[in-house]
Design a protein around this motif. Structure first.
Motif, PDB file in Angstrom:
ATOM      1  N   LEU A 129     -12.252  -3.484  -2.103  1.00 21.06           N
ATOM      2  CA  LEU A 129     -11.525  -1.993  -1.942  1.00 21.06           C
ATOM      3  C   LEU A 129     -12.795  -1.002  -3.366  1.00 21.06           C
ATOM      4  O   LEU A 129     -12.384   0.373  -2.889  1.00 21.06           O
ATOM      5  N   ASP A 130     -13.618  -1.590  -3.385  1.00 17.22           N
ATOM      6  CA  ASP A 130     -13.981  -0.970  -4.580  1.00 17.22           C
ATOM      7  C   ASP A 130     -13.326   0.506  -5.334  1.00 17.22           C
ATOM      8  O   ASP A 130     -13.918   1.076  -5.851  1.00 17.22           O
ATOM      9  N   GLY A 131     -12.306  -0.674  -6.359  1.00 16.50           N
ATOM     10  CA  GLY A 131     -11.339   0.418  -6.634  1.00 16.50           C
ATOM     11  C   GLY A 131     -11.008   0.013  -8.129  1.00 16.50           C
ATOM     12  O   GLY A 131     -11.714  -0.720  -8.741  1.00 16.50           O
TER      13      GLY A 131
ATOM     14  N   VAL B  19       0.978  -1.106  -0.082  1.00 12.84           N
ATOM     15  CA  VAL B  19      -0.111   0.001   0.111  1.00 12.84           C
ATOM     16  C   VAL B  19       0.946   1.292   0.085  1.00 12.84           C
ATOM     17  O   VAL B  19       1.268   1.549   1.105  1.00 12.84           O
ATOM     18  N   CYS B  20       1.483   1.253  -1.198  1.00 12.60           N
ATOM     19  CA  CYS B  20       2.386   2.784  -1.212  1.00 12.60           C
ATOM     20  C   CYS B  20       2.384   3.183  -3.557  1.00 12.60           C
ATOM     21  O   CYS B  20       2.010   2.280  -4.339  1.00 12.60           O
ATOM     22  N   ALA B  21       3.300   3.814  -3.193  1.00 10.42           N
ATOM     23  CA  ALA B  21       3.563   4.250  -4.645  1.00 10.42           C
ATOM     24  C   ALA B  21       4.216   2.823  -5.190  1.00 10.42           C
ATOM     25  O   ALA B  21       5.141   2.133  -4.976  1.00 10.42           O
TER      26      ALA B  21
ATOM     27  N   GLY C  70      -7.093   3.291  -1.822  1.00  9.01           N
ATOM     28  CA  GLY C  70      -7.542   1.946  -2.588  1.00  9.01           C
ATOM     29  C   GLY C  70      -7.942   2.130  -3.894  1.00  9.01           C
ATOM     30  O   GLY C  70      -8.311   0.838  -4.275  1.00  9.01           O
ATOM     31  N   ALA C  71      -8.003   3.062  -4.216  1.00 11.29           N
ATOM     32  CA  ALA C  71      -8.503   3.546  -5.337  1.00 11.29           C
ATOM     33  C   ALA C  71      -8.012   2.395  -6.785  1.00 11.29           C
ATOM     34  O   ALA C  71      -8.457   2.488  -8.260  1.00 11.29           O
ATOM     35  N   SER C  72      -6.222   2.468  -6.805  1.00 13.29           N
ATOM     36  CA  SER C  72      -5.630   1.748  -8.103  1.00 13.29           C
ATOM     37  C   SER C  72      -5.060   0.494  -7.621  1.00 13.29           C
ATOM     38  O   SER C  72      -4.314   0.584  -6.206  1.00 13.29           O
ATOM     39  N   VAL C  73      -5.708  -0.757  -8.044  1.00  8.48           N
ATOM     40  CA  VAL C  73      -4.525  -1.520  -7.753  1.00  8.48           C
ATOM     41  C   VAL C  73      -4.024  -2.048  -9.053  1.00  8.48           C
ATOM     42  O   VAL C  73      -4.562  -2.446  -9.844  1.00  8.48           O
TER      43      VAL C  73
ATOM     44  N   ARG D 101      -7.873  -8.142  -9.520  1.00  7.39           N
ATOM     45  CA  ARG D 101      -9.367  -7.914  -9.673  1.00  7.39           C
ATOM     46  C   ARG D 101     -10.098  -8.331  -8.373  1.00  7.39           C
ATOM     47  O   ARG D 101     -10.743  -7.844  -8.010  1.00  7.39           O
ATOM     48  N   GLN D 102      -9.449  -9.213  -7.863  1.00  6.48           N
ATOM     49  CA  GLN D 102     -10.326  -9.640  -6.208  1.00  6.48           C
ATOM     50  C   GLN D 102      -9.943  -8.278  -5.706  1.00  6.48           C
ATOM     51  O   GLN D 102     -11.452  -7.939  -4.279  1.00  6.48           O
TER      52      GLN D 102
END
Length: 594
Positions: free
Chosen positions: A108-110, A54-56, A84-87, A102-103
């Motif tokens: 995260l609704d991202g 969870v970082c850049a 959490g918007a981008s995975v 995808r999961q």
């Protein structure tokens, strides 16, 4: 493997916690600005653990760059924005990273930013088949994928519904041949997938050699022309759940051992080709190997014998859902978590805790490992309920669960491992159920309190030592006094467990008096309390200054031998017991030259 959720900035903690909950992952918080993130990431990457940072994305790339080598061996690595918007899957796209992205994005609704060429057009890459399918020739996947991206279609020989579901075009005259079969095949340019449809039913005599069972299964597959990659499980009767040969064979083939009761196997009576009256009289079913194989489906290879084992191969209509096929052998892990702090846990203990579905233990001990908990069910017991605690753990494991019985220190040292063995060996009123007596027991050593105390103050146990519990709840007081006198006379470094309670206050006084009679007054004594916890205190004093009234049940006491010494270290006194190297060095120094 359990995903590792790495968080560096405090701002990412809420998203990291949500990700850990969604994936059943382990949340790992690194130091300020990621000071300790590099070594942590390198270790996780080497272990093959999925990594979600969870970082850049750039932070993960720079920290992992020294570890990158062969892309075929890399685990999934994902970067998640702080909100959490981008995975973004960075590494291991075809090893689960894209599916994991995808999961996680859904949880995260991202948005999952998939950049792999094959998966921008199709929902799944050819070299990442779903669970239950094995690609036999992964080197053929790249040219096939390139042809499909240019507009070619698949000519499918066999049944693989996931290809159409992933969006791949199928045509009878397709230019990309794909074969689906559980049979062994010679190398070809066609992609070959082996579905996990085969089950090796196995029976054996008690104490049979694992090598014999393994050779028999391999011969059964080879004689029938079946692919080893299609083997989904070994299966047998439940009374063989603790048979070392079957467990070793399952491990050898990389598949689980699944079990059925004799009554369940007897349901296949009408389909058996080789029923045995002797086997039925002995265990209640007319066959083991053949009946267990038939639980999967019709026989793909008939019953085959070796001197002490039998095997038959059954074929399921589609890849086997192993979790719903029979049940697993019971397994109980006796884990010693050390003093309680994370750094002193062994790797084997951590792996056992992560692998277990259920944790059993005294509430405080379960709290001490709560950072490792994902979806495990906790079974909490009071401090004095030792036998009910162990019985419960064994009976849980008898249901086919993987259970961890959590102990502080080392599970063998004044803890539950010996009691578990005692109950497994018990007859009469204390006897366990038959299923519980067949549970597989694995003991994982931990750092005991006497080791932690000695290490915190130097090396007092550098020479011969012993441990004595001063609790007279289970050991007669006379026996304790006899052992104390023996240790004092024998000049052992001695650790006192359970040194004092509100009711029992004089045995430690008696121990001090006995040792005072056999030790110099300057003998070092270590008094260590709350080891591995925030309130830890470790003191080194002289035997002449030792006051038992200062000790409570959270304390362990170590009294040195007559040869033990103390010196002034940078952080206080250091106590140790020399083993005799000074004499050895002196002897070498005085030896005449050759």
């Amino acid at each position: 493997m359990t995903p590792a959720i790495i968080v560096i900035s405090g701002a990412g903690q809420p998203t990291a916690a949500r990700a850990a909950a969604a994936l059943g992952g382990e949340l790992i918080t690194c130091g300020p600005e990621g000071a300790d993130a590099g070594p942590t990431l390198a270790r996780l990457f080497a272990e093959g653990r999925p990594i979600i940072g969870v970082c850049a994305a750039g932070i993960l790339v720079r920290l992992l760059a020294p570890a990158l080598a062969d892309k075929r061996d890399e685990p999934p690595v994902l970067a998640v924005s702080l909100d959490g918007a981008s995975v973004v899957p960075l590494l291991g796209g075809h090893h689960g990273a894209n599916a994991l992205a995808r999961q996680l994005a859904a949880a995260l609704d991202g948005h999952a930013a998939i950049t792999t060429a094959s998966e921008t057009q199709f929902a799944r890459a050819l070299d990442e088949p779903p669970h239950g399918w094995v690609l036999a020739n992964p080197e053929a996947a790249r040219p096939a994928m390139m042809a499909l991206l240019k507009g070619a279609a698949i000519a499918l020989d066999g049944d693989a519904p996931w290809l159409a579901e992933a969006g791949y075009p199928l045509a009878a005259d397709g230019a990309v041949p794909i074969i689906v079969s559980d049979r062994a095949a010679a190398p070809s340019s066609a992609l070959l997938y082996h579905p996990k449809t085969l089950v090796a039913g196995v029976g054996c005599e008690r104490g049979a050699d694992a090598a014999e069972v393994i050779a028999l299964v391999e011969a059964s597959l080879a004689e029938a022309g079946l692919a080893r990659q299609s083997l989904a499980a070994l299966a047998s009767v439940d009374i063989k759940g603790d048979e070392p040969a079957l467990l070793a064979a399952a491990s050898h083939f990389g598949v689980p051992l699944r079990l059925f009761s004799a009554a369940e196997l007897a349901e296949e009576r009408a389909r058996l080709k080789h029923p045995s009256e002797y086997v039925e009289r002995t265990i209640g079913t007319p066959a083991v190997a053949e009946a267990a194989a038939l639980k999967a489906g019709p026989l793909a290879a008939g019953k085959r014998k070796s001197p002490r084992a039998t095997c038959a191969i059954g074929r399921a209509a589609k890849p086997l859902a192993v979790e719903q096929f029979g049940r697993a052998p019971g397994r109980l892990h006796l884990v010693g978590i050390g003093p309680g702090d994370a750094p002193t846990r062994t790797g084997a203990v951590i792996a056992a805790l992560r692998a277990s579905s259920d944790w059993v233990g005294y509430g405080l001990y379960l709290d001490l490992v709560s950072d490792l908990r994902t979806s495990q069910i906790e079974h909490r017991f009071d401090l004095g309920d030792e036998e009910p605690r162990v019985r419960h753990a064994l009976e849980l494991a008898a249901e086919g669960r993987e259970v961890a019985l959590v102990c502080s220190g080392d599970a063998q040292i004044y803890a539950m491992a010996a009691l578990a063995c005692e109950l497994l060996d018990a007859d009469g009123p204390r006897a366990l159920s038959d299923a519980a007596r067949r549970v597989n027991l694995e003991v994982h050593p931990g750092v005991s309190a006497f080791q932690a105390a000695s290490a915190a103050a130097g090396a007092l146990i550098g020479h011969d030592f012993c441990c004595i519990s001063l609790s007279d709840l289970l050991t007669p007081r006379e026996d304790i006094l006899k052992r104390l006198e023996g240790a004092a006379k024998a000049d052992f470094v001695t650790a006192f467990y359970n040194p004092r309670s509100r009711r029992r206050i004089d045995l430690l006084d008696a121990a001090r008096d006995l040792f005072t009679a056999h030790r110099p007054p300057t003998t070092p004594v270590i008094i260590a309390s709350s080891l591995g916890r925030p309130a830890q205190q470790v003191r080194v004093i002289q035997l002449s200054d030792f006051d038992p009234a200062e000790v409570d049940m959270l304390t362990i006491v170590l009294i040195g031998a007559s040869t033990s010494r103390v010196f002034a270290g940078p952080n206080g006194p250091r106590a140790y017991t020399p083993r005799g190297y000074e004499k050895k060095a002196s002897a070498l120094a005085t030896e005449p030259a050759a």
